[in-house]
Design a protein around this motif. Structure first.
Motif, PDB file in Angstrom:
ATOM      1  N   VAL A 242       2.084  42.786  36.090  1.00 49.76           N
ATOM      2  CA  VAL A 242       0.849  43.241  36.339  1.00 49.76           C
ATOM      3  C   VAL A 242       1.042  43.929  37.528  1.00 49.76           C
ATOM      4  N   SER A 269      -8.069  49.571  38.271  1.00 47.05           N
ATOM      5  CA  SER A 269      -7.845  48.401  37.273  1.00 47.05           C
ATOM      6  C   SER A 269      -6.458  48.064  38.041  1.00 47.05           C
ATOM      7  N   LEU A 272      -0.894  46.940  33.232  1.00 51.42           N
ATOM      8  CA  LEU A 272       0.180  46.230  32.535  1.00 51.42           C
ATOM      9  C   LEU A 272       1.369  46.905  31.922  1.00 51.42           C
ATOM     10  N   ALA A 280      -1.469  48.922  29.049  1.00 50.70           N
ATOM     11  CA  ALA A 280      -2.933  48.542  29.088  1.00 50.70           C
ATOM     12  C   ALA A 280      -3.244  48.592  30.572  1.00 50.70           C
ATOM     13  N   LEU A 282      -5.873  46.396  33.161  1.00 45.35           N
ATOM     14  CA  LEU A 282      -6.527  45.046  33.040  1.00 45.35           C
ATOM     15  C   LEU A 282      -7.687  45.190  34.085  1.00 45.35           C
ATOM     16  N   SER A 317      -7.819  47.184  24.775  1.00 45.53           N
ATOM     17  CA  SER A 317      -7.434  47.868  25.876  1.00 45.53           C
ATOM     18  C   SER A 317      -7.574  47.034  26.944  1.00 45.53           C
ATOM     19  N   GLY A 318      -7.133  45.690  26.847  1.00 43.20           N
ATOM     20  CA  GLY A 318      -7.198  45.023  28.151  1.00 43.20           C
ATOM     21  C   GLY A 318      -8.647  44.348  28.554  1.00 43.20           C
ATOM     22  N   GLU A 337      -6.705  42.184  18.631  1.00 39.48           N
ATOM     23  CA  GLU A 337      -5.509  42.241  19.542  1.00 39.48           C
ATOM     24  C   GLU A 337      -4.286  41.635  19.100  1.00 39.48           C
ATOM     25  N   LEU A 342      -1.110  40.417  25.352  1.00 40.38           N
ATOM     26  CA  LEU A 342      -2.198  41.049  25.380  1.00 40.38           C
ATOM     27  C   LEU A 342      -3.591  40.098  25.112  1.00 40.38           C
ATOM     28  N   ILE A 345      -3.690  37.326  27.226  1.00 32.99           N
ATOM     29  CA  ILE A 345      -4.635  37.640  28.533  1.00 32.99           C
ATOM     30  C   ILE A 345      -5.984  37.717  28.278  1.00 32.99           C
ATOM     31  N   LEU A 346      -6.542  38.379  27.181  1.00 36.70           N
ATOM     32  CA  LEU A 346      -7.904  38.424  26.792  1.00 36.70           C
ATOM     33  C   LEU A 346      -8.474  36.926  26.940  1.00 36.70           C
TER      34      LEU A 346
END
Length: 814
Positions: A242, A269, A272, A280, A282, A317-318, A337, A342, A345-346
């Motif tokens: 990141v 942003s 990633l 993506a 984030l 998309s993050g 997703e 990913l 992370i969401l």
């Protein structure tokens, strides 16, 4: 008989191979990992040839030689990796006519650095067969199960160790092999291994030169002023970074008229990156991501046509895409997703990135699109622009079968929205249109062109599929949307392409790939020129230059538009090829090299008088039998890895389970072969019949079973996969050791091992090319043919020279 050293060296060899493949994926491009497979098998094949030519001399010195090999392997592995990381190879220069020649020498440098290790590993394995010729099944079982343990072990290590530091870890089992040696050379073997380990680990840990090459996407932003790595995730799926720097913004296609519309551009942003490739954006601010720009984005049209829509969104998309769709007024959003990191992370965030804030009417799932449709109906099914490149298995979401499933899940008046990037080749949009046409026909729609609208910016295309066809009112609304934002309509039902050229905002001239020239007399739209022909099933100009066949689950290659029968033209245009298309050319190069090596391995021992003595009929049979086994085994493995990757929605898990499962269960089959050695032809026939029956059942039933169980829990699908792999793998483990047990003539056993390795080099690129051109079902069909050939060429010949003329094995581990 002590086979623990063999187990450990096989473990380390496969682990080293996997670690090198990961190195190329992170530091270079993953396509160049094919070279590693080639180098591995070349080393094994050469070891078999050398041992076939000088078998007796090696056999007499085997105790001392095998005791010395662990330390030699440690040094060879460390030196090979060090020189690999310092090699200045640059793929972009390889594609440049002015700079490609030095890169050929750099490729040769990889072979020179890595071949010694795999030659020595192959020599240890070959000697283990030669010294234990009366227990071939047990030797092969230890070799296969060691390889399976190596595959599983290195994949597990990737959760903790960065790809650049896997090789130092894999030196340990090589050194440990010396500890399990027996006999008079054991102490010297241990001392040499300890010394080699100490020096090699110091070199690799204190002077590790592995890094991202300057053509990777992460290189430039990573080297901007004040750039910071704010989080990392180490995983077998990739090494994730990141990044925070001033260049990172949401990567979406915004209208040039956004300022006139009073809309600001995308916000800053985090970026990633996976293996140095950006996948993506984030959110860099807490709370819901800023989405004020959404109305000016290319992908906003469906939400203007259907207010308050029920949406299935493939790719979050993050989190930005969820916020955009909510901003555009969607009433309910189901966001899928399937990329595991990913998705994590969401849910949980990473470093300074907060989890996606809970919103009313928003549901986030880790399912792939074909498993995440559920039982409800949707007004819009929308694939995010970055979804394709977020994970390798996401390409199946763009297949004919997937689009048919989307159409069935639409409510009356619903739309499917599919993105295509045309930054490299506009022809990708035409191939996607051919896939859409095939899906509409499969769904029972006779006039596909009446159900499709295509619109674009300068860099991206959106294909909208209307379940019930396009009305005049919707077409007029699409025209207004595009005019307000300076986007272009490339196709709608009833479109006059010639008249539309007068109002093109983003010129897209046709380019002849054959001639390398722009073919345009003014404002043009190369997609509009061919869209109607493609949707109507007529030949278009691009068909002569590119592959426009539909994407299917059996041929899930989105980036496969090059026609390999036009190889001369492709090589002339090498400098403009997209990176994703280069893999096919690397495959061809590896295949050409592999065929040459296989021929040499086949002919050189035959050219040396007295080395391979056997009745002519038996020799011819064996020369066909062992290559057929090598090709057939790898074909089935590659077929299963592809299907497992789709089934589990993850290539890493699919690869790990299939490779480990096949090696371990084949090892059990090989161990079983020792009990069946009294009737080898009978049991080989039985094993081949099992393989043929399994291939037929897989060709007919596997895809329907996978589609029916995609929404099952992961562990349940894993169990089904192992149940599928186990029976055929046990059967696959029988023919090779049973065939070797019949070939006791002088020099033949190591030569047969070399043939197996040489044709394994051929198998991987050949299977990949067959799958690309004809589909994975043809790979399976070819495997069945090869095992049928093996059945009728079983080398049931008399042992021309017994193995008891070799000095008896000492207590050394072999």
């Amino acid at each position: 008989m002590n086979l623990i050293p063999l187990f450990l060296i096989s473990l380390a060899a496969v682990g080293y191979e996997t670690a090198l493949t990961r190195y190329f994926a992170v530091a270079k491009w993953s396509e160049y990992g094919y070279w590693v497979i080639s180098i591995v098998m070349v080393g094994f094949a050469l070891s078999g040839v050398v041992l076939a030519l000088w078998r007796d001399g090696f056999a007499r010195r085997a105790p001392a030689l095998m005791a010395a090999l662990p330390a030699c392997l440690v040094v060879a592995a460390a030196a090979g990796y060090h020189f690999t990381t310092t090699n200045p190879f640059n793929p972009l220069q390889l594609q440049n006519p002015a700079t490609w020649q030095p890169q050929i020498w750099n490729i040769a440098g990889y072979y020179a650095a890595l071949l010694p290790f795999f030659f020595l590993a192959g020599l240890f394995i070959s000697l283990s067969f030669v010294r234990n010729a009366d227990h071939i099944g047990r030797v092969y079982a230890f070799d296969l199960t060691g390889a399976g343990a190596g595959a599983a072990g290195v994949l597990a290590a990737m959760f903790l160790v960065h790809a650049f530091y896997l090789v130092p870890l894999l030196l340990l089992p090589l050194g440990l092999a010396a500890l399990f040696m027996r006999g008079p050379y054991r102490l010297r073997a241990v001392l040499a291994a300890v010394l080699a380990l100490g020096v090699s680990e110091a070199v690799l840990l204190l002077d590790n030169e592995a890094t991202y090459n300057d053509f990777k996407a992460i290189y430039a932003p990573l080297h901007t002023p004040d750039a910071k790595v704010v989080a990392t995730i180490t995983s077998p799926r990739g090494d994730y970074t990141v990044l925070d720097d001033f260049t990172e913004r949401v990567d979406t296609d915004i209208s040039n008229n956004a300022g006139m519309m009073g809309i600001e551009g995308p916000p800053r942003s985090y970026g990633l990156y996976r293996d140095g490739n950006r996948i993506a954006a984030l959110p860099s601010q807490p709370g819901a991501p800023d989405s004020a720009y959404a109305a000016a984005a290319l992908d906003a049209l469906p939400y203007m046509l259907i207010p308050h829509a029920r949406v299935l969104l493939a790719g979050a998309s993050g989190g930005f895409r969820v916020a955009e769709v909510a901003h555009l007024g969607a009433a309910r959003i189901r966001a899928l997703e399937p990329e595991p990191v990913l998705s994590g992370i969401l849910r949980h965030g990473v470093g300074p990135v907060m989890p996606l804030a809970g919103q009313a009417g928003v549901q986030v799932s880790g399912s792939p699109p074909l498993a995440g449709l559920g039982r409800g109906k949707y007004d819009i099914i929308d694939l995010s622009a970055d979804f394709l490149d977020a994970a390798e298995t996401n390409a199946t979401a763009f297949s004919r079968e997937a689009i048919v499933a989307y159409l069935k899940a639409l409510a009356p008046g619903g739309l499917v929205s599919i993105p295509v990037s045309i930054r490299d080749f506009p022809v990708y949009a035409l191939r996607m249109l051919a896939t859409v046409r095939a899906a509409l026909l499969a769904a029972g729609i006779d006039d596909p062109a009446a159900h499709v609208v295509v619109y674009r910016s300068a860099w991206n295309v959106r294909i909208l599929i209307a379940r019930d066809g396009w009305t005049a009112a919707r077409i007029d609304a699409a025209k207004k949307f595009c005019d307000d934002r300076s986007f272009d309509l490339a196709w709608y039902p009833g479109m006059n392409v010639v008249q539309a050229r007068a109002n093109i905002y983003n010129d897209l001239p046709a380019v002849s790939f054959d001639k390398g020239e722009v073919e345009s007399g003014g404002p043009d739209d190369a997609i509009a020129d061919e869209a109607e022909a493609v949707l109507s099933g007529r030949a278009s100009p691009s068909v002569a230059q590119f592959n426009l066949s539909p994407i299917t689950l059996d041929r899930p290659f989105f980036y496969a538009v090059l026609r390999l029968d036009h190889l001369g033209t492709i090589l002339k245009r090498l400098e403009i090829l997209p990176q994703a298309e280069v893999g096919a050319l690397v495959n061809l190069a590896v295949l050409a090299q592999a065929v040459v090596i296989a021929v040499l391995v086949l002919l050189v021992p035959l050219a040396v008088p007295g080395r391979i003595r056997s009745p002519r009929a038996g020799l011819v049979r064996a020369v066909v039998y062992f290559p057929a086994l090598a090709l057939g085994f790898l074909f089935i493995e590659i077929y299963l890895i592809e299907k497992a990757s789709f089934w589990l929605a993850d290539r890493t898990n699919g690869f790990a389970l299939v490779l480990t499962g096949m090696l371990v269960f084949s090892g059990l089959g090989s161990l079983l072969s020792e009990r069946l050695a009294d009737r080898p032809r009978h049991f080989v026939a039985l094993a081949v019949l099992v393989v043929l029956g399994w291939c037929a059942a897989a060709a007919v039933f596997l895809q329907p079973v996978m589609l029916a169980t995609l929404d099952w829990p992961f562990l349940a699908r894993t169990g089904l996969l192992l149940a599928l792999v186990a029976p055929v793998s046990v059967a696959l483990g029988l023919p090779f050791p049973l065939g070797l047990s019949q070939t006791g003539s002088t020099g033949f056993l190591p030569w047969a091992w070399g043939l197996n390795g040489a044709f394994s080099v051929v198998a991987t690129p050949l299977a990949n090319l067959i799958a690309r051109e004809a589909g994975f079902t043809w790979v399976l069909f070819c495997a069945a043919i090869l095992y049928g050939i093996a059945l009728v060429t079983f080398p049931a010949m008399r042992k021309f020279s017994a193995w008891h003329d070799i000095p008896a094995p000492s207590a050394v581990g072999e």
